[in-house]
Design an enzyme around this catalytic site. Structure first.
Site, PDB file in Angstrom:
ATOM      1  N   HIS A  37       0.733  -1.132   0.197  1.00 45.73           N
ATOM      2  CA  HIS A  37       0.031   0.236  -0.027  1.00 45.73           C
ATOM      3  C   HIS A  37       0.961   1.489  -0.108  1.00 45.73           C
ATOM      4  O   HIS A  37       0.614   2.302  -0.713  1.00 45.73           O
ATOM      5  CB  HIS A  37      -0.937  -0.056   1.155  1.00 45.73           C
ATOM      6  CG  HIS A  37      -2.042  -0.957   1.320  1.00 45.73           C
ATOM      7  ND1 HIS A  37      -1.577  -2.146   2.473  1.00 45.73           N
ATOM      8  CD2 HIS A  37      -2.960  -1.394   0.718  1.00 45.73           C
ATOM      9  CE1 HIS A  37      -2.835  -2.879   2.408  1.00 45.73           C
ATOM     10  NE2 HIS A  37      -3.471  -2.513   1.362  1.00 45.73           N
ATOM     11  N   VAL A 178       4.418  -5.689  -4.344  1.00 48.45           N
ATOM     12  CA  VAL A 178       5.666  -5.709  -3.211  1.00 48.45           C
ATOM     13  C   VAL A 178       5.396  -7.117  -2.534  1.00 48.45           C
ATOM     14  O   VAL A 178       4.343  -7.341  -2.319  1.00 48.45           O
ATOM     15  CB  VAL A 178       5.412  -4.477  -2.329  1.00 48.45           C
ATOM     16  CG1 VAL A 178       6.495  -4.749  -1.227  1.00 48.45           C
ATOM     17  CG2 VAL A 178       5.515  -3.002  -3.000  1.00 48.45           C
TER      18      VAL A 178
END
Ligand code: AMP
Length: 286
Positions: A37, A178
């Site tokens: 995020h 990620v």
């Protein structure tokens, strides 16, 4: 960084930004923030004057029997993680603020076709709920740009399609996935995994990489590649929901295609994990 929890306060600030001619970017999230995020926030901050991070666990996008009630809500921790990045606003409305008449609501955003397959098949109503709340958030924040993660590849395509079909005045951006050191895509739902499961969870990424390498090497026996990956996933304790080699638009792959995405969802213990790989993934060059 300002925490805003009501729509009037958000609208007032948005009006001031508009008057000043400032460009706004939105990062919609359900909170329980992790480095994935945060990377989206950093990415949009480079191109926008103002950045809004929304944190809203949207009841409409959870299928019956899913984890809405136990989904981690960690606002204080989320604010601490965002603090160093200093987005202008964290918009964290209550469910009542977004759905003042209660939910479900009468009006829904339905993306036919694309949203019915893959995750749509296993999560009844999920994409309708997600597309509806993203439309609401876009209407409230009125950003010039909104960014979504490539981890949720089908979702990204659904939102791009929605924005195009409805002529929404927003540019949809995406950011790379990620990962944990072992390759597992970061996800709020990873916290449902035991330590042992977390180690096995890396097999999902390994199978995507193996399939991606085979495609790059010229293999085109799609069904055999998919089947081999499903066997490995089962051996690692997963219950695979789908593992499909597709065109980048999520159409069935054919030997005429020169580019592919491999899209996967599998349940491990109490966690439903999704991931995907594109052929330009740096891991495939090695
Ligand atoms: P969520 O809070 O899970 O709804 O995710 C909010 C946004 O973050 C979505 O656009 C996701 O695609 C994105 N996202 C989730 N996990 C990752 C990750 N590991 N890397 C990059 N973006 C992510």
């Amino acid at each position: 960084m300002k925490l805003i929890q009501t729509i009037p306060e958000l609208k007032a600030l948005r009006a001031r930004w508009r008057a000043a001619g400032e460009r706004v970017a939105l990062v919609p999230t359900m909170g329980n923030l992790h480095a994935g995020h945060l990377s989206l926030v950093e990415q949009v901050q480079t191109g926008a004057d103002r950045t809004v991070v929304s944190i809203f666990v949207n009841p409409l996008q959870f299928a019956p029997g899913e984890d809405f009630d136990r989904y981690p809500r960690t606002l204080a921790d989320d604010l601490a993680k965002l603090d160093p990045l200093a987005p202008d606003v964290v918009f964290a409305p209550s469910v009542d603020e977004i759905y003042p008449q209660g939910y479900p609501i009468a009006t829904n955003v339905v993306v036919n076709g694309l949203a019915e397959r893959f995750c749509g098949e296993f999560r009844a109503g999920h994409f309708v709920g997600a597309a509806t709340v993203v439309t609401i958030l876009l209407n409230l924040v009125q950003p010039e740009q909104a960014i979504f993660g490539e981890k949720d590849y089908q979702q990204l395509l659904v939102f791009r399609r929605m924005a195009r079909d409805l002529h929404l005045p927003v540019e949809i951006l995406s950011g790379p996935t990620v990962r944990e050191a072992n390759g597992l895509a970061m996800s709020s739902r990873n916290r449902y995994l035991s330590d042992e499961e977390r180690a096995s969870a890396a097999v999902l990424r390994q199978q995507l990489v193996a399939t991606g390498r085979a495609l790059r090497a010229g293999h085109r026996d799609f069904a055999a590649l998919e089947q081999a990956a499903r066997v490995q996933l089962r051996a690692a304790g997963f219950a695979p929901q789908y593992f499909n080699i597709l065109s980048p638009e999520l159409e069935p792959a054919t030997s005429q295609h020169s580019d592919f995405v491999v899209l996967a969802a599998a349940v491990l213990g109490a966690a439903r994990l999704i991931d995907n790989i594109r052929l330009d993934d740096p891991a495939l060059a090695a």
